[in-house]
Design a protein around this motif. Structure first.
Motif, PDB file in Angstrom:
ATOM      1  N   ASN A 336       0.799  -1.238   0.000  1.00 28.31           N
ATOM      2  CA  ASN A 336       0.000   0.000   0.000  1.00 28.31           C
ATOM      3  C   ASN A 336       0.831   1.288   0.000  1.00 28.31           C
ATOM      4  O   ASN A 336       0.262   2.375  -0.031  1.00 28.31           O
ATOM      5  N   TRP A 337       2.190   1.174   0.043  1.00 26.13           N
ATOM      6  CA  TRP A 337       2.976   2.393   0.277  1.00 26.13           C
ATOM      7  C   TRP A 337       2.686   3.474  -0.768  1.00 26.13           C
ATOM      8  O   TRP A 337       2.221   4.559  -0.449  1.00 26.13           O
ATOM      9  N   GLU A 338       2.928   3.177  -2.027  1.00 29.37           N
ATOM     10  CA  GLU A 338       2.720   4.222  -3.038  1.00 29.37           C
ATOM     11  C   GLU A 338       1.230   4.523  -3.249  1.00 29.37           C
ATOM     12  O   GLU A 338       0.885   5.534  -3.856  1.00 29.37           O
ATOM     13  N   LEU A 366       0.971  -4.337   4.440  1.00 27.83           N
ATOM     14  CA  LEU A 366       0.760  -3.021   5.048  1.00 27.83           C
ATOM     15  C   LEU A 366       2.132  -2.421   5.350  1.00 27.83           C
ATOM     16  O   LEU A 366       2.909  -2.969   6.133  1.00 27.83           O
ATOM     17  N   ASP A 367       2.397  -1.299   4.724  1.00 30.94           N
ATOM     18  CA  ASP A 367       3.716  -0.661   4.854  1.00 30.94           C
ATOM     19  C   ASP A 367       3.732   0.279   6.057  1.00 30.94           C
ATOM     20  O   ASP A 367       2.926   0.152   6.993  1.00 30.94           O
ATOM     21  N   ASP A 368       4.592   1.233   6.026  1.00 34.05           N
ATOM     22  CA  ASP A 368       4.847   2.185   7.112  1.00 34.05           C
ATOM     23  C   ASP A 368       3.555   2.888   7.578  1.00 34.05           C
ATOM     24  O   ASP A 368       2.665   3.152   6.773  1.00 34.05           O
ATOM     25  N   LEU A 411       3.554  -7.334   6.815  1.00 33.18           N
ATOM     26  CA  LEU A 411       3.683  -6.132   7.636  1.00 33.18           C
ATOM     27  C   LEU A 411       5.092  -5.545   7.547  1.00 33.18           C
ATOM     28  O   LEU A 411       6.085  -6.270   7.514  1.00 33.18           O
ATOM     29  N   TRP A 412       5.132  -4.209   7.564  1.00 34.77           N
ATOM     30  CA  TRP A 412       6.389  -3.451   7.483  1.00 34.77           C
ATOM     31  C   TRP A 412       6.931  -3.159   8.883  1.00 34.77           C
ATOM     32  O   TRP A 412       6.171  -2.815   9.791  1.00 34.77           O
ATOM     33  N   PHE A 413       8.203  -3.284   9.066  1.00 33.03           N
ATOM     34  CA  PHE A 413       8.876  -2.866  10.307  1.00 33.03           C
ATOM     35  C   PHE A 413      10.145  -2.107   9.934  1.00 33.03           C
ATOM     36  O   PHE A 413      10.741  -2.370   8.886  1.00 33.03           O
ATOM     37  N   GLY A 443      18.381  11.351  10.250  1.00 25.67           N
ATOM     38  CA  GLY A 443      18.104  11.069   8.840  1.00 25.67           C
ATOM     39  C   GLY A 443      16.624  10.807   8.805  1.00 25.67           C
ATOM     40  O   GLY A 443      16.146   9.937   9.540  1.00 25.67           O
ATOM     41  N   ARG A 444      15.902  11.553   8.032  1.00 25.02           N
ATOM     42  CA  ARG A 444      14.440  11.416   7.969  1.00 25.02           C
ATOM     43  C   ARG A 444      13.834  11.531   9.377  1.00 25.02           C
ATOM     44  O   ARG A 444      12.958  10.782   9.743  1.00 25.02           O
ATOM     45  N   PHE A 445      14.407  12.366  10.202  1.00 23.58           N
ATOM     46  CA  PHE A 445      13.976  12.598  11.596  1.00 23.58           C
ATOM     47  C   PHE A 445      14.109  11.349  12.469  1.00 23.58           C
ATOM     48  O   PHE A 445      13.446  11.224  13.481  1.00 23.58           O
ATOM     49  N   ILE A 476       7.240 -10.247   6.272  1.00 21.65           N
ATOM     50  CA  ILE A 476       7.737  -9.012   6.905  1.00 21.65           C
ATOM     51  C   ILE A 476       8.638  -8.264   5.936  1.00 21.65           C
ATOM     52  O   ILE A 476       9.547  -8.852   5.328  1.00 21.65           O
ATOM     53  N   LYS A 477       8.355  -6.978   5.789  1.00 22.73           N
ATOM     54  CA  LYS A 477       9.289  -6.109   5.051  1.00 22.73           C
ATOM     55  C   LYS A 477      10.103  -5.369   6.105  1.00 22.73           C
ATOM     56  O   LYS A 477       9.549  -4.609   6.903  1.00 22.73           O
ATOM     57  N   TRP A 478      11.394  -5.647   6.134  1.00 20.99           N
ATOM     58  CA  TRP A 478      12.289  -5.096   7.164  1.00 20.99           C
ATOM     59  C   TRP A 478      13.063  -3.945   6.529  1.00 20.99           C
ATOM     60  O   TRP A 478      13.974  -4.170   5.737  1.00 20.99           O
ATOM     61  N   ASP A 479      12.693  -2.740   6.906  1.00 19.59           N
ATOM     62  CA  ASP A 479      13.248  -1.550   6.271  1.00 19.59           C
ATOM     63  C   ASP A 479      14.390  -0.978   7.119  1.00 19.59           C
ATOM     64  O   ASP A 479      14.557  -1.319   8.300  1.00 19.59           O
ATOM     65  N   MET A 480      15.174  -0.079   6.552  1.00 19.58           N
ATOM     66  CA  MET A 480      16.288   0.563   7.255  1.00 19.58           C
ATOM     67  C   MET A 480      16.586   1.836   6.471  1.00 19.58           C
ATOM     68  O   MET A 480      17.189   1.769   5.409  1.00 19.58           O
ATOM     69  N   ASN A 481      16.105   2.965   6.973  1.00 19.95           N
ATOM     70  CA  ASN A 481      16.066   4.162   6.134  1.00 19.95           C
ATOM     71  C   ASN A 481      17.096   5.237   6.420  1.00 19.95           C
ATOM     72  O   ASN A 481      16.932   6.374   5.979  1.00 19.95           O
ATOM     73  N   ARG A 482      18.107   4.938   7.182  1.00 19.66           N
ATOM     74  CA  ARG A 482      19.180   5.916   7.288  1.00 19.66           C
ATOM     75  C   ARG A 482      20.484   5.210   7.652  1.00 19.66           C
ATOM     76  O   ARG A 482      20.479   4.108   8.190  1.00 19.66           O
ATOM     77  N   SER A 528      16.191  -1.191   2.382  1.00 23.65           N
ATOM     78  CA  SER A 528      16.859  -0.078   3.036  1.00 23.65           C
ATOM     79  C   SER A 528      16.673   1.124   2.122  1.00 23.65           C
ATOM     80  O   SER A 528      17.490   1.349   1.219  1.00 23.65           O
ATOM     81  N   SER A 529      15.545   1.822   2.304  1.00 17.72           N
ATOM     82  CA  SER A 529      15.154   2.863   1.345  1.00 17.72           C
ATOM     83  C   SER A 529      15.348   2.304  -0.052  1.00 17.72           C
ATOM     84  O   SER A 529      16.058   2.878  -0.875  1.00 17.72           O
ATOM     85  N   GLY A 530      14.750   1.165  -0.308  1.00 14.18           N
ATOM     86  CA  GLY A 530      15.011   0.441  -1.545  1.00 14.18           C
ATOM     87  C   GLY A 530      16.257  -0.390  -1.359  1.00 14.18           C
ATOM     88  O   GLY A 530      16.377  -1.160  -0.406  1.00 14.18           O
ATOM     89  N   GLY A 531      17.254  -0.180  -2.231  1.00 15.34           N
ATOM     90  CA  GLY A 531      18.392  -1.100  -2.264  1.00 15.34           C
ATOM     91  C   GLY A 531      19.623  -0.654  -1.518  1.00 15.34           C
ATOM     92  O   GLY A 531      20.745  -0.877  -1.975  1.00 15.34           O
ATOM     93  N   GLY A 545      14.799  -9.047  -1.498  1.00 16.34           N
ATOM     94  CA  GLY A 545      15.039  -7.691  -1.005  1.00 16.34           C
ATOM     95  C   GLY A 545      14.370  -6.697  -1.944  1.00 16.34           C
ATOM     96  O   GLY A 545      14.258  -6.959  -3.154  1.00 16.34           O
ATOM     97  N   TRP A 546      13.932  -5.559  -1.398  1.00 20.19           N
ATOM     98  CA  TRP A 546      13.324  -4.520  -2.234  1.00 20.19           C
ATOM     99  C   TRP A 546      14.469  -3.865  -3.007  1.00 20.19           C
ATOM    100  O   TRP A 546      15.319  -3.197  -2.426  1.00 20.19           O
ATOM    101  N   THR A 547      14.488  -4.086  -4.306  1.00 18.94           N
ATOM    102  CA  THR A 547      15.660  -3.773  -5.115  1.00 18.94           C
ATOM    103  C   THR A 547      15.962  -2.278  -5.156  1.00 18.94           C
ATOM    104  O   THR A 547      17.107  -1.861  -5.149  1.00 18.94           O
ATOM    105  N   SER A 548      14.881  -1.487  -5.229  1.00 16.79           N
ATOM    106  CA  SER A 548      15.062  -0.037  -5.293  1.00 16.79           C
ATOM    107  C   SER A 548      13.733   0.634  -5.004  1.00 16.79           C
ATOM    108  O   SER A 548      12.676   0.088  -5.329  1.00 16.79           O
ATOM    109  N   ASP A 549      13.787   1.839  -4.452  1.00 17.90           N
ATOM    110  CA  ASP A 549      12.554   2.618  -4.292  1.00 17.90           C
ATOM    111  C   ASP A 549      12.068   3.148  -5.627  1.00 17.90           C
ATOM    112  O   ASP A 549      10.970   3.674  -5.722  1.00 17.90           O
ATOM    113  N   ASP A 550      12.906   3.065  -6.628  1.00 22.29           N
ATOM    114  CA  ASP A 550      12.497   3.531  -7.945  1.00 22.29           C
ATOM    115  C   ASP A 550      11.685   2.435  -8.619  1.00 22.29           C
ATOM    116  O   ASP A 550      12.222   1.389  -8.974  1.00 22.29           O
TER     117      ASP A 550
HETATM  118  C1  DGJ Z   1      11.453   3.115   2.267  1.00 18.34           C
HETATM  119  C2  DGJ Z   1      11.054   1.900   1.516  1.00 18.34           C
HETATM  120  O1  DGJ Z   1      11.986   1.598   0.546  1.00 18.34           O
HETATM  121  C3  DGJ Z   1       9.669   2.124   0.923  1.00 18.34           C
HETATM  122  O2  DGJ Z   1       9.308   1.043   0.128  1.00 18.34           O
HETATM  123  C4  DGJ Z   1       8.713   2.314   2.062  1.00 18.34           C
HETATM  124  O3  DGJ Z   1       8.627   1.139   2.810  1.00 18.34           O
HETATM  125  C5  DGJ Z   1       9.154   3.480   2.928  1.00 18.34           C
HETATM  126  N1  DGJ Z   1      10.514   3.352   3.338  1.00 18.34           N
HETATM  127  C6  DGJ Z   1       8.288   3.611   4.135  1.00 18.34           C
HETATM  128  O4  DGJ Z   1       8.744   4.548   5.005  1.00 18.34           O
END
Ligand code: DGJ
Length: 744
Positions: A336-338, A366-368, A411-413, A443-445, A476-482, A528-531, A545-550
């Motif tokens: 559901n993210w986009e 269900l994402d973030d 579910l997203w974590f 990074g991203r607060f 589980i989608k295990w994200d890491m954004n910074r 991790s913010s995509g790849g 793995g989520w290859t890219s946010d693009d």
């Molecule tokens: C970055 C991920 O790559 C996106 O797919 C999405 O899950 C967002 N984070 C959510 O914050």
């Protein structure tokens, strides 16, 4: 496969049908590298390969010998400061301030199979007959550090897996300030260096340059392997290409700071080093303590880059990835993210899921935004319990509603992170990575939890495990954004602060290990913010793995093409998203978006309710098609045919194991007019099988399709309105063996 030791007991030869790896104890008792390449027959003595010549300006090891200098002797694990001036594989800081080591041979061990690397991801065997491991034992008589070099040769494929293990056998404290996973001294530097680099949303672009005298390197000091560079390089002969020629791949099974470098010396020899980035690394070993480096995997081929990649694909798919999902077709998902970003209600989510179910989609993710006070990116990370204002029946209730629809729930974590506006941070402000008396960057607060501390990992584990045991969560989608900044742990003493980056990653691996072993049927997808952490270390725990946010189809051609040099198709998360694309504002046809995403795990990143009826019907057909062919897409043999980095038209294909089915993906970025005749030579088919090709009335033998090529001409000329094509066009060609059409 065999490991042979010569009669004199000083030469070791690992070989299988494809490769030989040979090393020897040198006159100074250090280990010399003799050969890595195509298989040669074993013989007693290869000493002639240790070339010693008098060279001006060399420093020499023995009092009476002007020829023996480590400066130009190829070594297994070079050290600096005792006549070798190249970058070393290891540096040990001793109590007297010296950094010199002298690791002398003391013995060897051969084990069938492959030992585990405690706490670290690594390739493995299921049966001891699949591999043999040589352990070379060395010791520095002064510092009393012992070193074991591990070399595993697999029965099949040109693969050598390497790592090093240190043990402080003395009384004084020692500091490892550099400890590479591999050091590989090649006798010449006639190579092109290939790296896979980029940025957020354009990860793993192939970049090539000629090796030159001096140092060339890629690496990360961000705490994650990064979008910027991947822990994978290839050295290929300048004449080698996708289909022929010599190449060596170097891949590090690690998700944190890394360095991959090649140093070409004065005499045109090339030293490759790969391992944890030495900058900022300082691991204290008290008496009796051990340190294990991550594993690095080298692959040699003389059959071109596709063959090199296929070797990695098979190894990483079958003997790095693990568990329930390793060999299973991956569920087609909707995320559901986009579609909603942070703006959703339970009803809106269920509506998206219902339409997805109608289209045959199997998993709703269900994402973030579902937890704590997470209605925007400034709050909530760290509070892993559902937000009751959004999900009145919690995750348990929502998951049940999705299950009732006949779908699985995911579910997203983002387990490693915390916002300052969260209960977890208010309770434990000292749990973040921060340096005393310094500003702490965000990074991203968000801030990075100190995963080098067990109590932090324990707490996150408890929160996640609670949800997973209460609710029906299948993915589980295990994200890491910074990335990490101001790296410092409040828990460690001053002389162990150089351990934080690595301890952090060990904490991440520990959490993954605990969750995947307690919930073995849950499918994990790393992100991790995509790849930003798309690396072999992650594959050990999360088979995709989520290859890219693009998610733009045109961008994805390059991203997935570049990623395929090391990583299998089954590992690449790839989704169809809306137009105009959210990252690049481009409008591509729905069929092209799917034609790219099929070469991956496949899913949708949109609200299908927002599509026209006609588009919804097209989606149903896509899902049906993917279900029919996903085993082939995800587990077939993948070939790159024509590079998007060099051409407007690119192509790749997958072939089934029995070679009876194949699918070719053909992609054209910009349309042309009145274009030339074109043919595409296919690969991996059976020469004698007669194939039908979708969209073509005649049939063709494999040899025609491979040697003569498949006609791909687009003769539409601006005046032929019926056949008018557009930009961002694509085609899939489906090849099927004709029943009884085999010549042999
Ligand atoms: C970055 C991920 O790559 C996106 O797919 C999405 O899950 C967002 N984070 C959510 O914050």
């Amino acid at each position: 496969m065999s490991i042979v030791v010569n009669k004199a007991g000083d030469t070791f030869h690992l070989y299988n049908d494809e490769i030989s790896y040979i090393m020897k104890v040198l006159p100074n008792e250090q280990m010399g590298q003799l050969y890595f390449g195509k298989k040669i027959r074993p013989k007693e003595d290869y000493s002639y390969l240790v070339e010693t010549h008098m060279r001006p300006m060399s420093s020499c090891v023995f009092d009476t010998d002007k020829n023996f200098s480590m400066e130009y002797i190829r070594q297994e694990y070079g050290v600096f400061g005792t006549s070798d001036y190249r970058m070393p594989a290891v540096e040990v800081l001793q109590e007297n301030g010296s950094r010199i080591s002298d690791f002398r041979y003391c013995g060897y061990r051969i084990e069938s199979g492959k030992p585990k690397l405690s706490g670290l991801p690594a390739t493995y065997v299921e049966d001891a007959s699949e591999a043999e491991t040589l352990v070379i034992e060395l010791k520095d008589p002064v510092s009393k550090m012992s070193l074991k070099l591990f070399y595993t040769i697999f029965a099949k494929g040109g693969i050598i897996a390497r790592s090093a293990r240190f043990l402080n056998e003395g009384e004084q404290d020692l500091h490892l300030t550099s400890a590479m996973s591999l050091c590989m001294d090649l006798p010449d530097s006639e190579y092109d260096w290939l790296q896979f680099s980029g940025a957020w949303a354009r990860e793993r672009y192939l970049k090539t340059r000629r090796l030159q005298q001096g140092i060339q390197s890629v690496g990360s000091m961000r705490g994650n392997s990064s979008h910027n560079h991947n822990p994978f390089i290839i050295l290929k002969r300048p004449t080698a290409d996708e289909f022929q020629g010599e190449a060596i791949g170097f891949s590090l099974i690690y998700s944190g700071n890394f360095l991959a470098q090649a140093e070409v010396d004065t005499y045109d020899a090339a030293r490759v080093l790969m391992g944890i980035h030495p900058s900022g690394f300082d691991w204290k070993l008290e008496s009796g303590e051990e340190f294990q480096t991550p594993e690095a995997v080298m692959v040699y081929t003389d059959r071109g880059l596709n063959h090199l990649s296929q070797t990695y694909h098979k190894l990483y798919q079958k003997r790095l990835a693990r568990g329930y999902w390793r060999d299973r077709e991956r569920p087609i998902l909707i995320n559901n993210w986009e579609a909603t970003y942070f703006d959703f209600t339970e009803e809106r989510l269920v509506k998206i899921a219902k339409q997805a179910k109608e289209s045959g989609i199997e998993l709703f993710v269900l994402d973030d935004g579902w937890f704590g006070k997470r209605t925007n990116e400034k709050a909530g990370l760290g509070d892993w319990a559902a937000n009751p204002e959004r999900l009145k029946n919690g995750i348990t209730g929502l998951a049940q509603r999705i299950e009732d629809l006949g779908m699985k729930f995911g579910l997203w974590f983002e387990p490693e992170m915390v916002n300052k506006d969260s209960d977890l941070y208010r309770e434990h402000p000292d749990w973040i990575i921060q340096t005393p008396n310094r500003r702490t960057s965000h990074g991203r607060f968000q801030y990075v939890l100190d995963f080098s501390r067990k109590e932090v990992v324990d707490r996150i584990y408890e929160m996640m495990a609670k949800i997973l045991s209460e609710a029906k969560v299948s993915y589980i989608k295990w994200d890491m954004n910074r990335s990490i900044t101001e790296c410092y742990s409040a828990k460690l003493p001053a002389d162990r602060q150089g351990e934080v980056y690595h301890r952090y990653i060990l904490g991440v691996y520990d959490l993954y290990e605990r969750l995947t072993s307690r919930f073995p049927e849950v499918l994990f997808e790393s992100c991790s913010s995509g790849g930003g952490r798309f690396d072999p270390g992650m594959l050990y725990y999360a088979p995709q793995g989520w290859t890219s946010d693009d998610s733009d189809a045109v961008e994805r051609i390059k991203i997935q093409y570049g990623t395929s040099y090391c990583y299998p198709i089954s590992s690449m998360g790839s989704h169809v998203s809306v137009i105009p694309n959210h990252q690049i504002n481009r409008n591509t046809p729905l069929y092209t978006r799917a034609n790219v995403a099929y070469f991956g795990t496949f899913g949708y990143e949109l609200d299908l309710n927002a599509l026209t009826e006609e588009e919804q019907e097209e989606v149903k057909e896509q899902v049906k098609f993917m279900k029919q062919y996903r085993r082939l897409f995800q587990f077939g043999t993948f070939y790159r045919l024509r590079s998007p980095f060099d051409h407007n038209i690119s192509a790749w294909m997958v072939v089934s194991e029995d070679k009876k089915t194949a699918i070719v993906g053909w992609y054209r970025v910009l349309n042309g007019i009145n274009m030339p005749y074109t043919r595409l030579r296919l690969h991996g088919l059976d020469e004698s099988i007669l194939y039908t090709v979708s969209g073509d009335k005649s049939m063709h033998y494999g040899d025609e399709l491979m040697h003569l090529g498949m006609i791909t001409t687009d003769a539409s000329s601006g005046q032929d309105e019926e056949n008018m094509r557009q930009d961002y066009d694509s085609r899939l060609y489906i090849l099927k063996a004709v029943e009884g059409g085999n010549l042999s």
